[in-house]
Design a protein around this motif. Structure first.
Motif, mmCIF file in Angstrom:
data_model
loop_
_atom_site.group_PDB
_atom_site.id
_atom_site.type_symbol
_atom_site.label_atom_id
_atom_site.label_comp_id
_atom_site.label_asym_id
_atom_site.label_seq_id
_atom_site.Cartn_x
_atom_site.Cartn_y
_atom_site.Cartn_z
ATOM 1 N N VAL A 1 0.877 -1.180 0.000
ATOM 2 C CA VAL A 1 0.000 0.000 0.000
ATOM 3 C C VAL A 1 0.916 1.231 0.000
ATOM 4 C CG1 VAL A 1 -1.812 1.216 1.278
ATOM 5 C CG2 VAL A 1 -1.769 -1.290 1.280
ATOM 6 N N HIS A 2 0.992 1.909 -1.139
ATOM 7 C CA HIS A 2 1.910 3.057 -1.295
ATOM 8 C C HIS A 2 1.080 4.342 -1.246
ATOM 9 C CE1 HIS A 2 4.918 0.074 -2.295
ATOM 10 N NE2 HIS A 2 4.113 -0.415 -3.229
ATOM 11 N N ILE A 3 1.141 4.992 -0.103
ATOM 12 C CA ILE A 3 0.239 6.134 0.142
ATOM 13 C C ILE A 3 0.957 7.473 0.018
ATOM 14 C CG2 ILE A 3 -1.278 7.222 1.860
ATOM 15 C CD1 ILE A 3 -1.888 4.620 3.046
ATOM 16 N N VAL A 4 0.307 8.404 -0.693
ATOM 17 C CA VAL A 4 0.746 9.805 -0.578
ATOM 18 C C VAL A 4 -0.309 10.552 0.232
ATOM 19 C CG1 VAL A 4 2.234 9.956 -2.619
ATOM 20 C CG2 VAL A 4 -0.224 10.440 -2.846
ATOM 21 N N HIS A 5 0.154 11.551 0.946
ATOM 22 C CA HIS A 5 -0.678 12.217 1.947
ATOM 23 C C HIS A 5 -0.690 13.723 1.673
ATOM 24 C CE1 HIS A 5 -1.040 13.192 6.554
ATOM 25 N NE2 HIS A 5 -2.103 13.542 5.875
ATOM 26 N N ILE A 6 -1.869 14.230 1.269
ATOM 27 C CA ILE A 6 -1.994 15.685 1.054
ATOM 28 C C ILE A 6 -2.657 16.254 2.303
ATOM 29 C CG2 ILE A 6 -2.779 17.500 -0.493
ATOM 30 C CD1 ILE A 6 -2.915 15.482 -2.739
ATOM 31 N N GLN A 7 -1.874 17.028 3.036
ATOM 32 C CA GLN A 7 -2.321 17.510 4.345
ATOM 33 C C GLN A 7 -3.039 18.856 4.260
ATOM 34 O OE1 GLN A 7 1.814 16.981 5.834
ATOM 35 N NE2 GLN A 7 0.802 16.102 7.623
ATOM 36 N N GLY B 1 1.716 -1.373 8.562
ATOM 37 C CA GLY B 1 2.932 -1.502 7.758
ATOM 38 C C GLY B 1 2.832 -0.916 6.358
ATOM 39 N N TRP B 2 2.001 0.124 6.197
ATOM 40 C CA TRP B 2 1.883 0.762 4.881
ATOM 41 C C TRP B 2 3.153 1.534 4.548
ATOM 42 C CZ3 TRP B 2 -3.268 3.351 6.719
ATOM 43 C CH2 TRP B 2 -4.296 2.402 6.734
ATOM 44 N N ASP B 3 3.347 1.743 3.248
ATOM 45 C CA ASP B 3 4.476 2.539 2.772
ATOM 46 C C ASP B 3 3.991 3.982 2.576
ATOM 47 O OD1 ASP B 3 6.708 3.536 1.406
ATOM 48 O OD2 ASP B 3 5.988 2.766 -0.532
ATOM 49 N N LEU B 4 4.421 4.873 3.487
ATOM 50 C CA LEU B 4 4.027 6.289 3.357
ATOM 51 C C LEU B 4 5.055 6.970 2.451
ATOM 52 C CD1 LEU B 4 2.173 8.624 4.139
ATOM 53 C CD2 LEU B 4 3.458 8.885 6.252
ATOM 54 N N VAL B 5 4.668 7.140 1.188
ATOM 55 C CA VAL B 5 5.600 7.595 0.144
ATOM 56 C C VAL B 5 5.976 9.075 0.320
ATOM 57 C CG1 VAL B 5 5.850 7.887 -2.365
ATOM 58 C CG2 VAL B 5 4.635 5.899 -1.462
ATOM 59 N N ALA B 6 5.001 9.920 0.546
ATOM 60 C CA ALA B 6 5.284 11.361 0.669
ATOM 61 C C ALA B 6 4.134 12.072 1.378
ATOM 62 C CB ALA B 6 5.472 11.968 -0.715
ATOM 63 N N GLN B 7 4.487 13.195 2.026
ATOM 64 C CA GLN B 7 3.499 14.033 2.735
ATOM 65 C C GLN B 7 3.776 15.485 2.398
ATOM 66 O OE1 GLN B 7 4.572 12.599 6.738
ATOM 67 N NE2 GLN B 7 2.387 12.499 7.210
ATOM 68 N N GLU B 8 2.724 16.243 2.100
ATOM 69 C CA GLU B 8 2.920 17.684 1.880
ATOM 70 C C GLU B 8 1.599 18.420 2.112
ATOM 71 O OE1 GLU B 8 5.174 18.629 -1.673
ATOM 72 O OE2 GLU B 8 4.404 20.696 -1.603
ATOM 73 N N SER B 9 1.696 19.665 2.536
ATOM 74 C CA SER B 9 0.465 20.423 2.786
ATOM 75 C C SER B 9 -0.135 20.949 1.489
ATOM 76 C CB SER B 9 0.742 21.600 3.722
ATOM 77 O OG SER B 9 -0.433 22.394 3.797
ATOM 78 N N GLY B 10 -1.443 20.829 1.386
ATOM 79 C CA GLY B 10 -2.188 21.418 0.267
ATOM 80 C C GLY B 10 -3.112 22.516 0.784
ATOM 81 N N ALA C 1 0.317 16.708 -8.501
ATOM 82 C CA ALA C 1 1.108 16.682 -9.754
ATOM 83 C C ALA C 1 2.574 16.466 -9.423
ATOM 84 C CB ALA C 1 0.900 17.989 -10.513
ATOM 85 N N SER C 2 3.055 17.110 -8.362
ATOM 86 C CA SER C 2 4.477 16.941 -8.032
ATOM 87 C C SER C 2 4.742 15.537 -7.471
ATOM 88 C CB SER C 2 4.987 18.054 -7.123
ATOM 89 O OG SER C 2 4.732 17.746 -5.792
ATOM 90 N N HIS D 1 7.126 10.049 -8.028
ATOM 91 C CA HIS D 1 6.917 8.642 -7.605
ATOM 92 C C HIS D 1 6.015 7.923 -8.603
ATOM 93 C CE1 HIS D 1 8.481 10.019 -3.705
ATOM 94 N NE2 HIS D 1 7.654 11.033 -3.838
ATOM 95 N N ASP D 2 6.422 6.690 -8.956
ATOM 96 C CA ASP D 2 5.586 5.983 -9.940
ATOM 97 C C ASP D 2 4.832 4.788 -9.343
ATOM 98 O OD1 ASP D 2 7.611 4.228 -9.526
ATOM 99 O OD2 ASP D 2 8.402 4.260 -11.583
ATOM 100 N N ASN D 3 4.902 4.661 -8.017
ATOM 101 C CA ASN D 3 4.235 3.497 -7.409
ATOM 102 C C ASN D 3 3.007 3.857 -6.558
ATOM 103 O OD1 ASN D 3 5.571 4.787 -5.367
ATOM 104 N ND2 ASN D 3 6.441 2.937 -4.439
ATOM 105 N N ILE D 4 2.554 5.102 -6.630
ATOM 106 C CA ILE D 4 1.444 5.549 -5.751
ATOM 107 C C ILE D 4 0.164 4.753 -6.065
ATOM 108 C CG2 ILE D 4 -0.044 7.530 -5.169
ATOM 109 C CD1 ILE D 4 2.343 9.319 -6.287
ATOM 110 N N ASN D 5 -0.461 4.169 -5.030
ATOM 111 C CA ASN D 5 -1.769 3.541 -5.282
ATOM 112 C C ASN D 5 -2.873 4.026 -4.327
ATOM 113 O OD1 ASN D 5 -0.880 2.079 -3.082
ATOM 114 N ND2 ASN D 5 -0.624 0.143 -4.208
ATOM 115 N N VAL D 6 -2.509 4.854 -3.343
ATOM 116 C CA VAL D 6 -3.540 5.458 -2.479
ATOM 117 C C VAL D 6 -3.203 6.933 -2.232
ATOM 118 C CG1 VAL D 6 -4.684 5.407 -0.208
ATOM 119 C CG2 VAL D 6 -4.019 3.256 -1.279
ATOM 120 N N VAL D 7 -4.236 7.793 -2.316
ATOM 121 C CA VAL D 7 -4.054 9.221 -1.972
ATOM 122 C C VAL D 7 -4.975 9.518 -0.789
ATOM 123 C CG1 VAL D 7 -4.048 11.590 -2.829
ATOM 124 C CG2 VAL D 7 -3.738 9.706 -4.432
#
Ligand code: AHR
Length: 346
Positions: free
Chosen positions: A172-178, A201-210, A222-223, A228-234
């Motif tokens: 589970v490759h998650i990006v997090h828009i805060q 045990g998820w993979d937290l790929v990146a976090q950034e404020s929106g 977009a960034s 990252h090319d493996n994102i499967n959850v936002v």
């Protein structure tokens, strides 16, 4: 006989006199304005207009604290700047309002101005997000959402879904828009996700404020997609950012949806008030939304009425909220051994 008649006349005169005295004590004042209920003056500092949730919240406050309901409302939009909100509060204090209602942008930095309100003996009602002050007596009470619970319910939903689909946590490759950094909504929802990352045990790929806005949601997503090319959850901390993120995903040629085994990117989000987001939920572009209820106007009105009666309201007033999803398989989520129903939206 004559003596009895005189006595009766005297008695009658006495009764008439007493009735006249009594009725003059309770009679309506000749000037009808004297009996009009006094209007309650409220200074309301709203943090901004960053999202549809905020628009609905402002509207709810303005219609509950209306002149028809006996209020004189002084409304100030802080344009997402705490300094503007502090200035508004100082103005309300100078104007000697009866109550201050504050929807704070971030949690910290309120001690001084709230102390000034307390010294001026103006009760302060905090709405939506919380304030983090050294002395809780600086505000009268708070009403809003349990943002950490919202985040925990969402993490539990993601976990249940992944288990159902037999997806391992590490896949589970998650990006997090805060949301806005330091706001209770961001702090709570981030806590919910980060606990999930630890537990499952998820993979937290990146976090950034929106910053809770659609424009920033699009830019941040977009960034993320460029890097990252493996994102499967936002995991988006509100619907407006989710709408922006979906635009960015689709513009990149990828598909949004819950079928991550076949390359779709799953989007989950918070609020449930924006019409477009609700349509996206029904279409499956957003898989799950944790409801955040913005209709605090009547709740604040109720708190003011309690105070007007001389009663003491609860210090912290949580609103109950649900999870909304169009994925029919997950009907319940569990957080700290408590089960919460998921409302299936069609
Ligand atoms: O504090 C509530 C949050 O603020 C909502 O989730 C978000 O949309 C808003 O901007």
């Amino acid at each position: 006989m004559k003596k009895t008649a005189n006595m009766a006349t005297l008695l009658l005169l006495l009764v008439t006199f007493l009735v006249a005295c009594r009725s003059s004590a309770v009679s309506e004042p000749s000037d009808s304005s004297q009996v009009e209920k006094k209007t309650i003056t409220v200074g309301f500092s709203q943090l901004g207009a960053e999202s549809d949730w905020r628009g609905a919240n402002t509207e709810s406050m303005l219609s509950a604290l209306s002149s028809e309901n006996g209020y004189t409302l002084i409304y100030k939009n802080g344009q997402q700047k705490q300094a503007n909100q502090v200035t508004a509060l100082r103005m309300f204090i100078q104007q000697e309002v009866d109550y201050i209602v504050l929807a704070p942008e971030t949690e910290t930095g309120w001690d001084f101005v709230l102390r000034e309100a307390q010294e001026a003996k103006i009760p302060v009602i905090i709405v939506d997000r919380r304030v983090d002050v050294a002395d809780d007596s600086l505000y009268t009470c708070w009403v809003g959402s349990d943002f950490a619970l919202e985040g925990r319910k969402m993490a539990s939903w993601i976990n249940s879904y992944m288990m159902q689909k037999k997806v391992d946590g590490k896949d589970v490759h998650i990006v997090h828009i805060q949301g806005t950094e330091g706001s209770t909504a961001q702090i709570g929802r981030t806590k919910g996700l980060e606990e999930g990352v630890q537990m499952y045990g998820w993979d937290l790929v990146a976090q950034e404020s929106g910053d809770f806005t659609e424009v920033r949601g699009r830019e941040v997503m977009a960034s993320f997609l460029r890097e990252h090319d493996n994102i499967n959850v936002v995991y988006c901390e509100n619907d407006n950012m989710a709408i922006g993120a979906i635009e960015a995903i689709e513009a990149s040629g990828k598909k949004v949806g819950s079928d991550i085994a076949n390359g779709e990117i799953m989007v989950v989000s918070f609020d449930g008030i924006n019409e477009k987001a609700m349509n996206y939920l029904k279409e499956g572009k957003i898989s799950c939304i944790a409801e955040c209820n913005p209709l605090h106007g009547p709740r604040v009105q109720g708190l003011i009425e309690t105070l007007e009666r001389g009663e003491v309201p609860e210090k912290l007033n949580y609103v109950s909220e649900t999870l909304l999803s169009s994925v029919p398989e997950i009907k319940i989520v569990v957080v700290n051994s408590i089960g919460y129903d998921v409302e299936i939206v069609k």
